[in-house]
Design a protein around this motif. Structure first.
Motif, PDB file in Angstrom:
ATOM      1  N   LYS A  42       5.952   3.207  12.858  1.00 19.66           N
ATOM      2  CA  LYS A  42       5.223   2.366  12.286  1.00 19.66           C
ATOM      3  C   LYS A  42       5.716   1.856  11.041  1.00 19.66           C
ATOM      4  O   LYS A  42       5.091   0.908  10.292  1.00 19.66           O
ATOM      5  N   GLU A  85      -1.129   8.425  10.379  1.00 17.78           N
ATOM      6  CA  GLU A  85      -2.346   8.233  11.410  1.00 17.78           C
ATOM      7  C   GLU A  85      -3.577   7.536  11.097  1.00 17.78           C
ATOM      8  O   GLU A  85      -4.125   7.085  12.017  1.00 17.78           O
ATOM      9  N   ASP A 110       2.103   1.159   3.668  1.00 19.67           N
ATOM     10  CA  ASP A 110       3.740   0.556   3.742  1.00 19.67           C
ATOM     11  C   ASP A 110       4.764   1.612   3.311  1.00 19.67           C
ATOM     12  O   ASP A 110       5.726   1.750   3.800  1.00 19.67           O
ATOM     13  N   HIS A 150      -8.493   6.714   3.405  1.00 18.04           N
ATOM     14  CA  HIS A 150      -8.609   6.399   4.828  1.00 18.04           C
ATOM     15  C   HIS A 150     -10.085   6.531   5.186  1.00 18.04           C
ATOM     16  O   HIS A 150     -10.899   7.586   4.506  1.00 18.04           O
ATOM     17  N   ARG A 196       0.961  -1.054   0.185  1.00 16.75           N
ATOM     18  CA  ARG A 196      -0.035  -0.003  -0.123  1.00 16.75           C
ATOM     19  C   ARG A 196       0.817   1.127  -0.032  1.00 16.75           C
ATOM     20  O   ARG A 196       1.673   1.499   0.905  1.00 16.75           O
ATOM     21  N   VAL A 222       7.086   2.677   8.212  1.00 15.52           N
ATOM     22  CA  VAL A 222       6.692   3.443   7.208  1.00 15.52           C
ATOM     23  C   VAL A 222       7.941   4.013   6.404  1.00 15.52           C
ATOM     24  O   VAL A 222       8.398   4.655   6.945  1.00 15.52           O
ATOM     25  N   GLU A 238      -3.396   0.097  -3.354  1.00 14.95           N
ATOM     26  CA  GLU A 238      -3.092  -1.296  -2.697  1.00 14.95           C
ATOM     27  C   GLU A 238      -2.856  -1.678  -4.247  1.00 14.95           C
ATOM     28  O   GLU A 238      -3.650  -2.304  -4.995  1.00 14.95           O
ATOM     29  N   GLY A 274      -4.543   5.189   9.175  1.00 14.40           N
ATOM     30  CA  GLY A 274      -4.501   3.675   8.934  1.00 14.40           C
ATOM     31  C   GLY A 274      -3.272   3.277   8.368  1.00 14.40           C
ATOM     32  O   GLY A 274      -2.374   3.950   8.422  1.00 14.40           O
ATOM     33  N   ASP A 275      -3.041   2.017   8.266  1.00 14.17           N
ATOM     34  CA  ASP A 275      -1.825   1.162   7.831  1.00 14.17           C
ATOM     35  C   ASP A 275      -1.472   1.493   6.444  1.00 14.17           C
ATOM     36  O   ASP A 275      -2.549   1.136   5.691  1.00 14.17           O
TER      37      ASP A 275
END
Length: 604
Positions: A76, A26, A31, A250, A6, A78, A238, A28-29
């Motif tokens: 995180k 912040e 990469d 998000h 993502r 990222v 994604e 969501g998840d």
């Protein structure tokens, strides 16, 4: 290798929302996060700044942006990749590391360098590259002595090497807008650099999200359908290993993602849809398939790609005279007539010949000129502009607006002092063989020292000469019932969506039909010739039309339509953003049954 990753976008230009990077982390998840800061005009601005202060030349706003979230990004896991380095990526990296050191935060930065060839022009010209203007065909000798910057559009290979280093932040200079998104796909999903269809998918994904919120409801024709504009959601892709991807945002954010918002972005700044060229792949947009797979989720698949070309694009900028703009607000009854009288008084008093001058009535027809609706505004911003290579002429202009305030008709409001003279740095696009360019990836330690360097060639080993195809008009399909049916007059905006953008002095206008039936009719009726006639003197070059059946879209290229384009233009809309609105506000005749099928409001 992963089966999907993502990538979130955190900005589409220098000046975009600085808070979006934190919101993407912040919300969501994800990469990776990518951001694109470098329009052609931006490179000219960065060069001007560096000429005043050699330590600059990068996007200063990004330093504050990344320092604010570096600890969160690292926590995180990222990684970020961006072209915010401008024409001084090493300087940008060292400034970031210095700021982070003061906060007790440490991240690993890899810098992609080698795109800046301003000091190497004599090495390449004329034996290895002729540097002709790829838009106008003009010879390089015309501007060679005035060149201020020259940057190669690098592609994926050096970014891949930077990713292999494990860096938290990959900071590049002039790489393509799409490559900052493409590179993580290749790196994480195990794609090969000759897997053309997958690379094309990555390019399409990058094109969709490179302009930030422009794919999540920003600049959307049907703006009234956007449920909320606060906490604007920015796009996330994604990508699956097979090249299919979903665009989403998000939860609980503003904006909208639909097939139509994605269709509009796909035609933005598009030339020939069958040959969208990047350093790594040539993508064909005419096979793409879009599917709404959920609320604010669109699946994109069937990307088609071909071998890359043997050339890299060069973004040059050169000193090209001076310009200035003055304006005053004029109010009251019969205000258009009064503004026209002010225009006459001003130019007669100034009594000076300029290489270019322009008058615009903002609030009446500054953007759309003769295509604007006939209205009677209560006030007009009279905007007067000039361009010349003679500095004294520009200074005379700058001092001439103020006297109008007390020695002309009544109802004037002052908007500022004397006009500020601006040096014009004009864009010059060209090409150079890939074999000439080797980029370098630098790995920096926490002190900003280069601890590793890797040279990366630009040749992939599978480049091909490409025959540039010019689309022909296809209007042979005519439904006999069209002639039998009653024709009604409608605004194009009621049967189409639209999006426009610039490439130098050329405007592209993408027109997207609201139904398949309407698209077939527009293929027959809305020809390049008709669009040229609509715009009249607003476009001084040829108009070319391309058909994109799978998107139910027509793409028009209007050459010589932006008064030189970029920083040289005196137009208030120097980047052609309002051209689509101008076209959508025009009326055409259309069979009544097509409108009934599309279930659109009819204007009689």
């Amino acid at each position: 290798m992963k089966d999907r990753i993502r990538i979130a976008n955190a900005g589409g230009f220098w000046g975009d929302d600085l808070g979006v990077l934190r919101r993407q982390l912040e919300g969501g998840d994800v990469d990776y996060i990518s951001s694109d800061f470098l329009a052609e005009v931006t490179m000219s601005i960065l060069r001007k700044q560096q000429l005043k202060n050699e330590s600059l030349g990068y996007v200063t706003d990004f330093v504050d942006q990344i320092v604010d979230v570096a600890d969160l990004m690292k926590a995180k896991g990222v990684r970020m990749i961006t072209n915010a380095g401008g024409i001084n990526p090493i300087g940008c990296a060292r400034k970031i590391l210095s700021e982070l050191k003061g906060k007790g935060i440490s991240i690993k930065i890899a810098v992609v360098d080698g795109d800046n060839i301003i000091d190497r022009i004599d090495e390449f010209y004329p034996d290895k590259a002729n540097f002709k203007n790829m838009d106008s065909g003009e010879d390089f000798t015309k501007i060679a002595d005035n060149i201020q910057s020259a940057n190669i559009y690098l592609g994926v290979p050096p970014l891949l090497k930077a990713l292999e280093s494990g860096a938290d932040l990959i900071l590049a200079g002039r790489v393509t807008d799409t490559s900052v998104t493409m590179a993580p796909f290749v790196h994480e999903l195990g794609w090969k650099l000759n897997d053309w269809d997958k690379l094309a998918s990555g390019l399409v994904a990058g094109h969709i999200i490179e302009c930030g919120a422009q794919s999540t409801g920003g600049n959307f024709t049907d703006w009234q359908k956007i449920p909320r504009w606060d906490n604007m959601g920015y796009p996330i892709v994604e990508m699956q290993q097979n090249g299919e991807f979903t665009v989403y945002k998000h939860e609980n954010t503003g904006g909208l993602i639909s097939i139509d918002t994605i269709r509009e972005q796909l035609v933005y700044e598009m030339g020939n849809p069958a040959q969208y060229i990047s350093p790594d792949v040539v993508a064909d947009f005419s096979y793409l398939s879009l599917e709404q797979v959920g609320e604010n989720r669109v699946l994109v698949k069937n990307a088609k790609g071909y071998a890359s070309t043997p050339y890299l694009k060069v973004s040059m900028a050169f000193e090209d005279g001076y310009k200035a703009t003055s304006s005053i607000v004029i109010s009251g009854g019969r205000v258009l007539k009064k503004a026209q009288e002010f225009e006459k008084i001003f130019w007669e008093r100034l009594n000076t010949s300029y290489q270019k001058k322009n008058t615009e009535f903002v609030g009446y027809n500054a953007c759309h000129q003769h295509l604007a609706e006939n209205i009677d505004p209560n006030e007009i911003l009279l905007r007067l502009s000039v361009y010349d290579t003679d500095v004294s002429k520009i200074k005379n202009f700058s001092m001439s607006i103020a006297p109008l305030i007390l020695s002309g008709p009544s109802g004037v409001a002052v908007t500022g002092g004397r006009a500020r003279m601006q040096q014009v740095i004009t864009y010059w696009p060209s090409l150079i063989p890939k074999e000439c360019i080797v980029s370098t990836v630098h790995i920096l330690n926490a002190e900003g020292e280069v601890v590793e360097s890797h040279d990366i060639g630009s040749i992939l080993g599978n480049e091909e000469e490409m025959e540039v195809l010019e689309e022909k008009e296809h209007t042979e399909y005519v439904d006999p019932s069209w002639k039998e049916d009653r024709l009604l007059t409608v605004y194009l905006r009621d049967i189409c969506l639209g999006r426009s953008g610039d490439k130098g002095d050329t405007v592209n206008i993408g027109i997207l039909a609201r139904s398949e039936e309407i698209y077939h009719y527009l293929k027959h009726d809305l020809t390049g010739k008709k669009v040229a006639e609509m715009f009249g003197d607003m476009t001084k070059g040829k108009v070319t039309r391309f058909e994109i059946d799978n998107l139910q879209a027509l793409n028009f290229l209007l050459e010589e339509s932006l008064d030189g384009g970029g920083t040289k233009s005196l137009m208030i809309d120097a980047q052609g953003k309002t051209f689509a609105s101008a076209l959508l506000n025009q009326q055409i005749l259309i069979p009544e049954k097509l409108l009934n099928k599309a279930n659109k409001k009819i204007y009689k």
